[in-house]
Design an enzyme around this catalytic site. Structure first.
Site, PDB file in Angstrom:
ATOM      1  N   VAL A  51      49.571 -20.305  -3.555  1.00 48.93           N
ATOM      2  CA  VAL A  51      49.596 -21.756  -3.371  1.00 48.93           C
ATOM      3  C   VAL A  51      49.059 -22.115  -1.984  1.00 48.93           C
ATOM      4  O   VAL A  51      48.324 -23.096  -1.823  1.00 48.93           O
ATOM      5  CB  VAL A  51      51.022 -22.322  -3.564  1.00 48.93           C
ATOM      6  CG1 VAL A  51      51.064 -23.822  -3.276  1.00 48.93           C
ATOM      7  CG2 VAL A  51      51.524 -22.042  -4.983  1.00 48.93           C
ATOM      8  N   CYS A  52      49.397 -21.318  -0.993  1.00 46.72           N
ATOM      9  CA  CYS A  52      49.057 -21.622   0.411  1.00 46.72           C
ATOM     10  C   CYS A  52      47.573 -21.899   0.643  1.00 46.72           C
ATOM     11  O   CYS A  52      47.238 -22.891   1.297  1.00 46.72           O
ATOM     12  CB  CYS A  52      49.554 -20.521   1.327  1.00 46.72           C
ATOM     13  SG  CYS A  52      51.356 -20.310   1.268  1.00 46.72           S
ATOM     14  N   PRO A  53      46.651 -21.067   0.126  1.00 50.54           N
ATOM     15  CA  PRO A  53      45.245 -21.358   0.437  1.00 50.54           C
ATOM     16  C   PRO A  53      44.755 -22.656  -0.189  1.00 50.54           C
ATOM     17  O   PRO A  53      43.843 -23.285   0.341  1.00 50.54           O
ATOM     18  CB  PRO A  53      44.492 -20.148  -0.110  1.00 50.54           C
ATOM     19  CG  PRO A  53      45.396 -19.533  -1.111  1.00 50.54           C
ATOM     20  CD  PRO A  53      46.797 -19.829  -0.629  1.00 50.54           C
ATOM     21  N   GLU A  55      46.456 -25.439  -0.315  1.00 47.51           N
ATOM     22  CA  GLU A  55      46.851 -26.479   0.633  1.00 47.51           C
ATOM     23  C   GLU A  55      46.007 -26.419   1.901  1.00 47.51           C
ATOM     24  O   GLU A  55      45.559 -27.447   2.405  1.00 47.51           O
ATOM     25  CB  GLU A  55      48.309 -26.298   1.044  1.00 47.51           C
ATOM     26  CG  GLU A  55      49.296 -26.630  -0.021  1.00 47.51           C
ATOM     27  CD  GLU A  55      50.696 -26.552   0.538  1.00 47.51           C
ATOM     28  OE1 GLU A  55      51.421 -27.536   0.381  1.00 47.51           O
ATOM     29  OE2 GLU A  55      51.051 -25.524   1.143  1.00 47.51           O
ATOM     30  N   ILE A  56      45.817 -25.220   2.427  1.00 43.18           N
ATOM     31  CA  ILE A  56      45.051 -25.067   3.658  1.00 43.18           C
ATOM     32  C   ILE A  56      43.637 -25.605   3.449  1.00 43.18           C
ATOM     33  O   ILE A  56      43.108 -26.347   4.283  1.00 43.18           O
ATOM     34  CB  ILE A  56      45.051 -23.599   4.121  1.00 43.18           C
ATOM     35  CG1 ILE A  56      46.481 -23.165   4.473  1.00 43.18           C
ATOM     36  CG2 ILE A  56      44.119 -23.404   5.306  1.00 43.18           C
ATOM     37  CD1 ILE A  56      46.653 -21.667   4.654  1.00 43.18           C
TER      38      ILE A  56
END
Length: 179
Positions: A51-53, A55-56
């Site tokens: 999920v993190c990439p 958002e980034i």
């Protein structure tokens, strides 16, 4: 957890700022680095996750719009600056990231903000901080749910009007007038 009206904690952290040579990849960033600007500091749980990439990249896609509003975007996690660099070099969406990735490896900033979970990982949290260092907006989601960077930008626009803004207000629309 710190919230609206609280002062953002003092910090000084190593950050990954580019994927160029090692002598250009890192910088130290602290509260004074972007003095006089708004900051959007968003934390994510871990590098090399799923999920993190998304958002980034989402914040990266809007970076120029944040900059147009005199707001510096900063990503942060409890991973080291070296892990940030390796991830940026490995992940196509992160290679040309336009903002620093803070390495809160001692977890001091995450702990001071109250967003460190039971496993010692930062929660998925975003903070809009005004030029005086006061938190004006906090956005926290469950680890499995990504945030909406466009919503953070919309709230920044609303905060910068210093007016009453109704639900779903967008920049350029009328604000509310108190009777």
């Amino acid at each position: 957890m710190l919230t609206v009206g609280d002062k953002f904690p003092q910090f000084s952290l190593k950050a990954t700022v580019s994927t160029e040579s090692l002598d250009k990849a890192f910088a130290t960033i602290d509260n004074g680095t972007y003095q006089g600007k708004w900051t959007c500091v968003f934390f994510y749980p871990k590098d090399f996750t799923f999920v993190c990439p998304t958002e980034i990249k989402g914040f990266g896609d809007l970076n120029e719009q944040f900059a147009d509003r005199d707001c510096q975007v900063l990503a942060a996690s409890t991973d080291s600056e070296f892990v940030h660099l390796a991830w940026r070099k490995d992940h196509n969406d992160l290679k040309d990231l336009p903002f620093p990735m803070l390495a809160d490896i001692n977890k001091d900033l995450s702990r001071a903000l109250g967003i460190l979970d039971d496993e010692g990982v930062a929660r998925r949290a975003a903070f809009l901080v005004d030029p005086e260092g006061v938190i004006r907006f906090v956005y926290v989601t469950e680890g499995s749910v990504g945030r909406n960077p466009a919503e953070v930008l919309r709230v920044l626009d609303a905060l910068q009007t210093d007016e009453l803004c109704p639900c779903n207000w967008q920049s350029g629309e009328d604000t509310l007038k108190a009777a």
